[in-house]
Design a protein around this motif. Structure first.
Motif, PDB file in Angstrom:
ATOM      1  N   ASP A  73       2.300   3.784   0.915  1.00  0.00           N
ATOM      2  CA  ASP A  73       1.605   3.247  -0.268  1.00  0.00           C
ATOM      3  C   ASP A  73      -0.431   2.683   0.146  1.00  0.00           C
ATOM      4  N   GLN A  74      -0.342   2.859   1.535  1.00  0.00           N
ATOM      5  CA  GLN A  74      -1.793   2.266   1.929  1.00  0.00           C
ATOM      6  C   GLN A  74      -2.981   4.005   1.983  1.00  0.00           C
ATOM      7  N   SER A  75      -3.923   3.549   1.858  1.00  0.00           N
ATOM      8  CA  SER A  75      -4.945   5.266   2.189  1.00  0.00           C
ATOM      9  C   SER A  75      -4.841   4.725   3.246  1.00  0.00           C
ATOM     10  N   ARG A  80      -9.566   9.536   3.843  1.00  0.00           N
ATOM     11  CA  ARG A  80     -10.681   9.724   3.127  1.00  0.00           C
ATOM     12  C   ARG A  80     -11.033  10.875   2.847  1.00  0.00           C
ATOM     13  N   TYR A 138       0.525  -3.054   7.374  1.00  0.00           N
ATOM     14  CA  TYR A 138      -0.057  -1.364   6.217  1.00  0.00           C
ATOM     15  C   TYR A 138       1.052  -0.619   6.738  1.00  0.00           C
ATOM     16  N   ASN A 161      -2.011   8.843   1.834  1.00  0.00           N
ATOM     17  CA  ASN A 161      -1.626   7.627   2.166  1.00  0.00           C
ATOM     18  C   ASN A 161      -0.359   8.016   2.717  1.00  0.00           C
TER      19      ASN A 161
END
Length: 407
Positions: free
Chosen positions: A84-86, A89, A208, A81
């Motif tokens: 606080d944004q992913s 993955r 973002y 992250n």
């Protein structure tokens, strides 16, 4: 306020971690007159620089200052992250040394199932790798990133699945990105290379990533040194403070090395250090100077402080130095020295002790430990002064230097 961090992400190593020198010394192999190689490298999932979004490396795999050609490390995480944004993955990183028919070297890899910044950018099946090699007396490197899919906004970009090195692309609503960022630097003692899948430059306000922040996603580095009698390492800093195991300040003017400085003295200075509610440190600097070749390896680290104030406790100039070397015939030499000019409390002068790990208790104020030394055949470290501040349960290290050789 924390230190300013250079936004140039390409060649910033993360191996310079406080304490790494002693770890290496304790695990180094037996003495050998044969030339050795130095292997270093890392893979990082995400690292952000700038503004309030500064973050340390996430999903880190690293090997550092080792002569072990079988060294390796890997790491994986479901998501990483920023703000606080992913961002990415199913991230995997790895780095490993090798000694085979392709030569002596290091390869570092990083991959992610996808990298996504809202609806602005979507990258899938991302793989990046870099390798640094020494073979037949020559140094070389490679690096590359590939993508299964690239989408900017709602537009698919098949031409970017195998981008050229350092491909810059505008991303509306975000700023711009650099895909497949690759480079290498060759020196007299070796070579390092880097490859980064994507570097995001957020120069437009968006929801973002904060404006002015740079984010490197899937960041790798590989380094190999030429054969030498030993690999040099060490570190130095001016101050470091902690409460119990919690670091509250420092290390300041920190320097480290994993292969020397080509025999040049590198200096890092600071005008002053204000450890809030604990201590004030005057002008200070550290130096490092080291080299390694097929005849000799040597390194020196120093730390210099103009003076320290802790409440009514005043300490004059503090200096520390650590030196380590190895010659082709297998002879090791490690040395240290430190000195403190004066100690006063409310005008009362206290004697400066010169013995190793000697202490001075100043009731109600602090306990001072002089010449905190750790010495082995191939490694030495010294903390010129350690101040235990009673009222704050705080420990302040002043004047640290360490030096060692592996091989």
């Amino acid at each position: 306020m924390g230190p300013r961090i250079n936004k140039k992400l390409a060649a910033v190593g993360v191996a310079a971690v406080v304490g790494v020198a002693s770890t290496i010394a304790l695990t180094s192999g037996s003495a050998s007159a044969s030339p050795v190689f130095g292997y270093s490298g890392y893979g990082i999932g995400v690292e952000a620089k700038g503004g309030v979004a500064n973050s340390g490396p996430q999903t880190l795999s690293t090997i550092n200052c080792t002569t072990n050609s079988s060294a390796k490390q890997s790491n994986d995480v479901a998501a990483v992250n920023v703000n606080d944004q992913s961002i990415a993955r199913t991230v995997r990183t790895s780095t490993h040394a090798f000694n085979d028919k392709s030569g002596n070297g290091v390869t570092s890899d990083a991959s992610a199932v996808d990298i996504k910044i809202g609806s602005l950018l979507h990258l899938t099946g991302v793989k990046t790798t870099t390798t640094a090699v020494y073979k037949n007396g020559k140094l070389s490197y490679t690096g590359n990133t590939t993508f299964a899919g690239v989408k900017i906004g709602n537009v698919s970009m098949p031409s970017l699945l195998r981008p050229e090195w350092n491909t810059k692309v505008a991303v509306p609503g975000l700023g711009y990105i650099v895909l497949n960022r690759v480079g290498g630097v060759k020196t007299e003692s070796g070579i390092y290379s880097y490859a980064q899948a994507v570097v995001v430059h957020a120069n437009v306000r968006n929801r973002y990533i904060p404006e002015g922040v740079d984010v490197a996603v899937l960041k790798t580095r590989a380094e190999i040194s030429k054969p030498a009698v030993a690999v040099v390492f060490g570190d130095a800093y001016v101050t470091k403070a902690n409460v119990d195991k919690l670091v509250t300040s420092g290390p300041t003017s920190y320097q480290a090395t994993c292969k020397g400085t080509e025999g040049k003295t590198v200096r890092a200075s600071v005008g002053e250090v204000d450890i809030k509610r604990v201590a004030y440190v005057g002008a200070a600097y550290t130096t490092k100077n080291g080299y390694q070749n097929d005849q000799r390896a040597a390194v020196t680290f120093t730390s210099h402080v103009a003076g320290v104030k802790v409440g009514n406790l005043k300490i004059g100039a503090i200096n520390a130095e650590a030196y380590a070397s190895k010659t082709k015939d297998g002879t090791y030499d490690v040395r240290w020295k430190s000195n403190i000019a004066s100690i006063t409390v409310n005008g009362k002068v206290y004697q400066v002790k010169t013995g190793v790990n000697s202490t001075l208790d100043i009731p109600g104020i602090a306990k001072l430990t002089f010449n905190q030394v750790k010495k082995q055949q191939r490694y030495v470290s010294v903390n010129a002064l350690v101040i235990d501040v009673y009222s704050l349960n705080t420990k302040v290290v002043v004047g640290h230097a360490a030096a060692g050789v592996v091989g």
